[in-house]
Design a protein around this motif. Structure first.
Motif, PDB file in Angstrom:
ATOM      1  N   ALA A   1      -4.144   1.100  11.957  1.00  0.00           N
ATOM      2  CA  ALA A   1      -4.479   2.510  11.742  1.00  0.00           C
ATOM      3  C   ALA A   1      -3.423   3.194  10.875  1.00  0.00           C
ATOM      4  O   ALA A   1      -3.750   3.966   9.953  1.00  0.00           O
ATOM      5  CB  ALA A   1      -4.621   3.223  13.081  1.00  0.00           C
ATOM      6  N   THR A   2      -2.165   2.907  11.147  1.00  0.00           N
ATOM      7  CA  THR A   2      -1.082   3.519  10.373  1.00  0.00           C
ATOM      8  C   THR A   2      -1.121   3.058   8.922  1.00  0.00           C
ATOM      9  O   THR A   2      -0.937   3.856   7.990  1.00  0.00           O
ATOM     10  CB  THR A   2       0.278   3.173  10.997  1.00  0.00           C
ATOM     11  OG1 THR A   2       0.266   3.516  12.375  1.00  0.00           O
ATOM     12  CG2 THR A   2       1.395   3.935  10.306  1.00  0.00           C
ATOM     13  N   LEU A   3      -1.376   1.777   8.728  1.00  0.00           N
ATOM     14  CA  LEU A   3      -1.469   1.259   7.363  1.00  0.00           C
ATOM     15  C   LEU A   3      -2.684   1.825   6.637  1.00  0.00           C
ATOM     16  O   LEU A   3      -2.631   2.049   5.421  1.00  0.00           O
ATOM     17  CB  LEU A   3      -1.538  -0.260   7.386  1.00  0.00           C
ATOM     18  CG  LEU A   3      -0.195  -0.986   7.532  1.00  0.00           C
ATOM     19  CD1 LEU A   3      -0.417  -2.462   7.780  1.00  0.00           C
ATOM     20  CD2 LEU A   3       0.666  -0.785   6.292  1.00  0.00           C
ATOM     21  N   THR A   4      -3.762   2.050   7.350  1.00  0.00           N
ATOM     22  CA  THR A   4      -4.938   2.650   6.735  1.00  0.00           C
ATOM     23  C   THR A   4      -4.635   4.051   6.238  1.00  0.00           C
ATOM     24  O   THR A   4      -5.038   4.442   5.130  1.00  0.00           O
ATOM     25  CB  THR A   4      -6.108   2.685   7.737  1.00  0.00           C
ATOM     26  OG1 THR A   4      -6.411   1.351   8.160  1.00  0.00           O
ATOM     27  CG2 THR A   4      -7.351   3.308   7.105  1.00  0.00           C
ATOM     28  N   VAL A   5      -3.902   4.816   7.040  1.00  0.00           N
ATOM     29  CA  VAL A   5      -3.485   6.154   6.608  1.00  0.00           C
ATOM     30  C   VAL A   5      -2.617   6.051   5.356  1.00  0.00           C
ATOM     31  O   VAL A   5      -2.774   6.813   4.395  1.00  0.00           O
ATOM     32  CB  VAL A   5      -2.728   6.880   7.739  1.00  0.00           C
ATOM     33  CG1 VAL A   5      -2.120   8.188   7.236  1.00  0.00           C
ATOM     34  CG2 VAL A   5      -3.657   7.154   8.913  1.00  0.00           C
TER      35      VAL A   5
ATOM     36  N   TYR B   1       4.368  10.991   3.454  1.00  0.00           N
ATOM     37  CA  TYR B   1       3.608   9.940   2.789  1.00  0.00           C
ATOM     38  C   TYR B   1       3.717   8.558   3.440  1.00  0.00           C
ATOM     39  O   TYR B   1       2.789   7.768   3.350  1.00  0.00           O
ATOM     40  CB  TYR B   1       4.079   9.786   1.338  1.00  0.00           C
ATOM     41  CG  TYR B   1       3.825  10.960   0.440  1.00  0.00           C
ATOM     42  CD1 TYR B   1       2.532  11.290   0.028  1.00  0.00           C
ATOM     43  CD2 TYR B   1       4.872  11.741  -0.030  1.00  0.00           C
ATOM     44  CE1 TYR B   1       2.292  12.352  -0.829  1.00  0.00           C
ATOM     45  CE2 TYR B   1       4.651  12.812  -0.891  1.00  0.00           C
ATOM     46  CZ  TYR B   1       3.363  13.116  -1.283  1.00  0.00           C
ATOM     47  OH  TYR B   1       3.138  14.170  -2.129  1.00  0.00           O
ATOM     48  N   GLU B   2       4.853   8.234   4.022  1.00  0.00           N
ATOM     49  CA  GLU B   2       5.169   6.841   4.366  1.00  0.00           C
ATOM     50  C   GLU B   2       5.252   6.658   5.880  1.00  0.00           C
ATOM     51  O   GLU B   2       6.296   6.383   6.446  1.00  0.00           O
ATOM     52  CB  GLU B   2       6.497   6.431   3.707  1.00  0.00           C
ATOM     53  CG  GLU B   2       6.641   6.794   2.247  1.00  0.00           C
ATOM     54  CD  GLU B   2       5.779   5.938   1.328  1.00  0.00           C
ATOM     55  OE1 GLU B   2       5.301   4.880   1.779  1.00  0.00           O
ATOM     56  OE2 GLU B   2       5.589   6.332   0.156  1.00  0.00           O
ATOM     57  N   TRP B   3       4.128   6.765   6.569  1.00  0.00           N
ATOM     58  CA  TRP B   3       4.140   6.706   8.020  1.00  0.00           C
ATOM     59  C   TRP B   3       4.602   5.361   8.581  1.00  0.00           C
ATOM     60  O   TRP B   3       5.382   5.343   9.533  1.00  0.00           O
ATOM     61  CB  TRP B   3       2.755   7.075   8.558  1.00  0.00           C
ATOM     62  CG  TRP B   3       2.425   8.536   8.389  1.00  0.00           C
ATOM     63  CD1 TRP B   3       3.132   9.463   7.668  1.00  0.00           C
ATOM     64  CD2 TRP B   3       1.313   9.234   8.950  1.00  0.00           C
ATOM     65  NE1 TRP B   3       2.520  10.692   7.732  1.00  0.00           N
ATOM     66  CE2 TRP B   3       1.402  10.588   8.509  1.00  0.00           C
ATOM     67  CE3 TRP B   3       0.238   8.859   9.751  1.00  0.00           C
ATOM     68  CZ2 TRP B   3       0.463  11.552   8.867  1.00  0.00           C
ATOM     69  CZ3 TRP B   3      -0.707   9.813  10.122  1.00  0.00           C
ATOM     70  CH2 TRP B   3      -0.581  11.136   9.688  1.00  0.00           C
TER      71      TRP B   3
ATOM     72  N   VAL C   1       0.811  -1.224   0.000  1.00  0.00           N
ATOM     73  CA  VAL C   1       0.000   0.000   0.000  1.00  0.00           C
ATOM     74  C   VAL C   1       0.839   1.266   0.000  1.00  0.00           C
ATOM     75  O   VAL C   1       0.282   2.365  -0.084  1.00  0.00           O
ATOM     76  CB  VAL C   1      -0.960   0.021   1.209  1.00  0.00           C
ATOM     77  CG1 VAL C   1      -1.823  -1.209   1.221  1.00  0.00           C
ATOM     78  CG2 VAL C   1      -0.199   0.159   2.525  1.00  0.00           C
ATOM     79  N   SER C   2       2.153   1.150   0.102  1.00  0.00           N
ATOM     80  CA  SER C   2       3.024   2.331   0.158  1.00  0.00           C
ATOM     81  C   SER C   2       2.752   3.280  -1.004  1.00  0.00           C
ATOM     82  O   SER C   2       2.762   2.866  -2.164  1.00  0.00           O
ATOM     83  CB  SER C   2       4.494   1.898   0.118  1.00  0.00           C
ATOM     84  OG  SER C   2       5.334   2.959  -0.290  1.00  0.00           O
ATOM     85  N   PRO C   3       2.502   4.563  -0.738  1.00  0.00           N
ATOM     86  CA  PRO C   3       2.271   5.514  -1.829  1.00  0.00           C
ATOM     87  C   PRO C   3       3.396   5.526  -2.857  1.00  0.00           C
ATOM     88  O   PRO C   3       3.131   5.568  -4.063  1.00  0.00           O
ATOM     89  CB  PRO C   3       2.160   6.860  -1.098  1.00  0.00           C
ATOM     90  CG  PRO C   3       1.650   6.507   0.253  1.00  0.00           C
ATOM     91  CD  PRO C   3       2.295   5.196   0.590  1.00  0.00           C
ATOM     92  N   ALA C   4       4.646   5.473  -2.398  1.00  0.00           N
ATOM     93  CA  ALA C   4       5.771   5.500  -3.344  1.00  0.00           C
ATOM     94  C   ALA C   4       5.872   4.202  -4.123  1.00  0.00           C
ATOM     95  O   ALA C   4       6.069   4.205  -5.343  1.00  0.00           O
ATOM     96  CB  ALA C   4       7.074   5.771  -2.602  1.00  0.00           C
ATOM     97  N   MET C   5       5.737   3.063  -3.443  1.00  0.00           N
ATOM     98  CA  MET C   5       5.859   1.780  -4.127  1.00  0.00           C
ATOM     99  C   MET C   5       4.780   1.620  -5.183  1.00  0.00           C
ATOM    100  O   MET C   5       5.032   1.053  -6.254  1.00  0.00           O
ATOM    101  CB  MET C   5       5.778   0.640  -3.106  1.00  0.00           C
ATOM    102  CG  MET C   5       6.972   0.531  -2.180  1.00  0.00           C
ATOM    103  SD  MET C   5       8.498   0.015  -3.009  1.00  0.00           S
ATOM    104  CE  MET C   5       8.103  -1.669  -3.457  1.00  0.00           C
TER     105      MET C   5
END
Length: 510
Positions: free
Chosen positions: A357-361, A280-282, A118-122
């Motif tokens: 929660a962090t992954l959801t963000v 982006y990557e919390w 789910v990483s925005p960059a990946m």
């Protein structure tokens, strides 16, 4: 049927399906990036010459170009085909992350794979036809080989290590940063294990491979490197580029080459990549923060990831040349560290809730940047991205060629300071000329033309026929542009009346 449903419902399968969906869904939603146009153009040249002519000043190995060439030959000049190799490499990164279960445990491997899925960059850069997803994949494969040799000593560990290093060499000149950090992390780990023993104890596994296995792996590696860098044995000077590239690359490394991010400078360090993680990557940022946890008694595998991952981040932070897609190569070790803390925390329920929660963000960030703000220049990941407005120029040409293939041979003059990705998008058009502002053709009349808006009056003064006119923008760093379409040729495409360019008896500006 029930066994299939059970397999489909396994966490590993669901993670992979999520990774596939985020990467493949609406893959043509954004126009090709400048670099994608360049990479596609290189693939076009391979069709003409029969091989990829490696240029040591291009800073990228040949593997991605051959993969793109194969995809385009199989599926045609389609944007999704241009991006297919990077998409597959991006999904393979998530699949490989799950294969670390043997060495890290199922919890950390699954959480780490989910972070990468789910990483925005990946996701964002896997949807680009660029090299970075390949570099992540091969660096992860190298680490898997190291862990296998250290903990199991198997032959496949040796082959994975050599394959990973070979793939990095074939992908990008920055492989030496990752290989160097993998090597330096070994004595650092051994030293720290002496000062603070790991838990559980670490003992190097008995090696099951033989010298003949190492010889075979090395021969295969050298053969692949020579095969690709020599242009399939048709361009032997390309092999010399393996070391020639560093003369040019270190010049770029010392000189930011127009990609400096000085606003993030703090002494010798630049925290640009850390700022990207914070934006982006919390989960990855939390994984980076937990590196300190592994100073205390902890598994040697996670210590090794913390040391090598921090080394890569430090190295890239010291290099003045910075582009956002380079952050990809720094994410995956910290994804596993995040997974380790969540999976092994003594307060299990609270850790799972916080991790979810962090992954959801992270997922929400990914959906936003990939499917809504993908051309918004205010988003740092959106870097010199082509605007959808480019279709004001390309759609009429492609539609006319769809109706009548002979339109591929129309004459066009592009009078722009920067052209890509146009040479790839319109690569099937044989009559396009690309001209700098000081070298325009005469006469200027053509079936279609394009120029920056500041040059529009000059173009109008040189045209003698009636044209349809459309404004568009290529990208944020380039001024607004104008496209002209011959009224007679494009009458079926456009509605309304064409514009009549103003005539001028004065000679055109030089």
């Amino acid at each position: 049927m029930q066994p299939f449903v059970r397999r489909l419902a396994r966490p590993e399968t669901l993670i992979l399906l999520l990774a596939v969906a985020l990467r493949f869904w609406a893959i043509e939603i954004k126009p090709p990036h400048f670099d994608e146009g360049v990479n596609g153009w290189f693939a076009d040249q391979m069709l003409k010459s029969g091989f990829y002519r490696y240029d040591p000043t291009n800073y990228h190995g040949p593997l991605h170009f051959y993969a793109v060439f194969l995809s385009l030959q199989l599926f045609g000049r389609e944007l999704w085909a241009l991006r297919l190799p990077a998409l597959l490499a991006g999904v393979a990164c998530v699949w490989l992350a799950l294969r670390f279960e043997r060495f890290l445990g199922s919890g950390p491997a699954r959480w780490g794979a989910l972070v990468l899925a789910v990483s925005p960059a990946m996701v964002f850069y896997a949807r680009y036809s660029i090299h970075e997803s390949w570099l992540v994949l091969f660096s992860m494969l190298t680490a898997w080989g190291i862990f296998n040799l250290a903990l199991a000593g198997e032959r496949r560990g040796l082959f994975a290590l050599v394959a990973g290093l070979t793939g990095m060499i074939l992908t990008k000149e920055t492989y030496f940063i990752h290989a160097g950090c993998f090597v330096i992390a070994i004595p650092c780990l051994l030293l720290w294990n002496q000062l603070v023993p790991p838990r559980p104890d670490f003992t190097l596994a008995r090696q099951q491979w033989r010298a003949s296995d190492a010889t075979a792996a090395l021969i295969a590696s050298v053969a692949l490197i020579v095969f690709f860098y020599s242009g399939t044995f048709l361009n032997w000077p390309g092999v010399r580029g393996l070391y020639d590239t560093y003369a040019a690359w270190f010049a770029t490394g010392v000189d930011e080459g127009g990609h400096a991010k000085t606003m993030y400078q703090a002494g010798p360090l630049n925290y640009y990549y850390a700022a990207l993680l914070a934006r982006y990557e919390w989960p990855v940022l939390l994984g980076l923060a937990t590196c300190l946890r592994f100073l205390w008694p902890s598994p040697a595998t996670f210590r090794y990831l913390a040391i090598s991952g921090a080394g890569v981040l430090l190295a890239y932070s010291l290099i003045p040349y910075k582009t956002p897609w380079l952050v990809l190569s720094m994410l995956w070790p910290f994804a596993f560290l995040f997974g380790a803390v969540v999976a092994e925390c003594r307060w299990r329920e609270a850790a799972i809730a916080a991790g979810t929660a962090t992954l959801t963000v992270s997922l929400l960030f990914s959906l936003r940047i990939n499917f809504r703000e993908f051309t918004n220049p205010r988003e740092p990941y959106v870097y010199v991205q082509t605007f959808p407005e480019i279709r004001e120029l390309t759609d009429p040409l492609l539609e006319l060629a769809r109706r009548d293939p002979a339109a591929h041979h129309l004459t066009g003059h592009f009078l722009l300071g920067s052209y890509y990705p146009l040479p790839w998008i319109l690569g099937d058009f044989t009559g396009i000329g690309y001209f700098k502002p000081t070298g325009w053709p005469s006469p200027l009349d053509a079936d279609f033309a394009a120029a920056e808006k500041s040059q529009a009056a000059r173009v109008d003064a040189m045209l003698t026929r009636a044209y349809f006119r459309r404004d568009f923008r290529m990208r944020d760093a380039q001024e607004e542009c104008v496209a002209w379409f011959d009224a007679e040729v494009f009458r079926e495409i456009f509605s309304g009346e064409p514009e009549l360019p103003a005539k001028s008896t004065a000679p055109p500006a030089p």
